[in-house]
Enzyme design. Sequence first.
Site, short mmCIF file in Angstrom:
data_model
loop_
_atom_site.label_atom_id
_atom_site.label_comp_id
_atom_site.label_asym_id
_atom_site.label_seq_id
_atom_site.Cartn_x
_atom_site.Cartn_y
_atom_site.Cartn_z
CG HIS A 155 32.73 -25.86 -0.43
ND1 HIS A 155 32.44 -26.78 0.77
CD2 HIS A 155 33.49 -27.18 -0.78
CE1 HIS A 155 32.37 -28.25 0.66
NE2 HIS A 155 33.47 -27.79 0.24
CG HIS A 200 31.68 -30.43 -3.72
ND1 HIS A 200 32.92 -31.84 -4.07
CD2 HIS A 200 32.12 -29.81 -2.54
CE1 HIS A 200 33.18 -32.39 -2.55
NE2 HIS A 200 33.12 -31.41 -2.28
CG ASP A 232 27.90 -27.86 3.19
OD1 ASP A 232 27.53 -28.91 4.50
OD2 ASP A 232 29.26 -28.40 2.69
CB ILE A 233 24.19 -31.55 5.46
CG1 ILE A 233 23.06 -32.03 5.92
CG2 ILE A 233 25.64 -31.93 5.70
CD1 ILE A 233 21.68 -31.52 5.83
CD GLU A 244 32.53 -34.97 4.42
OE1 GLU A 244 33.11 -33.94 4.69
OE2 GLU A 244 31.14 -35.58 4.56
P1 AMP Z 1 35.29 -31.55 0.54
O1 AMP Z 1 34.64 -33.29 -0.63
O2 AMP Z 1 36.06 -31.96 2.14
O3 AMP Z 1 34.83 -30.29 -0.69
O4 AMP Z 1 33.41 -31.88 1.79
C1 AMP Z 1 31.98 -32.00 1.55
C2 AMP Z 1 30.53 -31.04 1.69
O5 AMP Z 1 29.91 -31.77 1.22
C3 AMP Z 1 31.05 -30.93 3.48
O6 AMP Z 1 31.47 -29.85 3.60
C4 AMP Z 1 30.08 -32.05 4.23
O7 AMP Z 1 29.55 -31.02 5.02
C5 AMP Z 1 29.19 -31.69 2.49
N1 AMP Z 1 28.17 -32.86 3.00
C6 AMP Z 1 28.58 -33.92 2.67
N2 AMP Z 1 27.79 -34.64 2.86
C7 AMP Z 1 26.07 -34.12 2.76
C8 AMP Z 1 24.71 -34.11 2.14
N3 AMP Z 1 23.72 -34.80 2.51
N4 AMP Z 1 24.30 -33.22 1.86
C9 AMP Z 1 24.71 -31.60 2.26
N5 AMP Z 1 25.71 -32.02 2.15
C10 AMP Z 1 26.86 -32.44 2.63
#
Ligand code: AMP
Length: 133
Positions: free
Chosen positions: A95, A93, A29-30, A88
């Site tokens: 975590h 996915h 995760d970025i 988001e």
């Molecule tokens: P959520 O959809 O609420 O589970 O959150 C999406 C997660 O994806 C967040 O923790 C972001 O930091 C992560 N994220 C979004 N874009 C990227 C990316 N390009 N590379 C890695 N992680 C990402």
Amino acid sequence: MASVFTRIINGEIPSYKVAENETCYAFLDINPLKEGHTLVVPKKEVDYIFDLDEDTYVQLQLFARKVAVAVKAAVPCKRVGVAVLGMEVPHAHIHLVPLDSEGDMDFRKTKLSLSEGRFEAIASAIAAEYAKL
Ligand code: AMP
């Protein structure tokens, strides 16, 4: 339009990859809650995890378990926590978050800011552990 995770899987956007198999992909995760915070995604693009077909869902969970074992081996922590949010990015996915305390899983807290070199070192350490499994 393809999700950001599909674009990562297809190599159109860079990621700190830790593992991959036929159906799933894992990368850091970025905006990590903790060093080693990893996302596990199915290659099939479906928004809501519980809309996945059964086979993909099972494959995702089995892959996440294996990646979690690798994360635990590579990153000092008491255990690896699991969460599904999807608030988001509309691509299912999981975590995986290395935990030392309950508060480490608080998604509202300020995320870590890591250097590219640190991300690379963590990703390669997890990838090396995954390769041993
Ligand atoms: P959520 O959809 O609420 O589970 O959150 C999406 C997660 O994806 C967040 O923790 C972001 O930091 C992560 N994220 C979004 N874009 C990227 C990316 N390009 N590379 C890695 N992680 C990402």
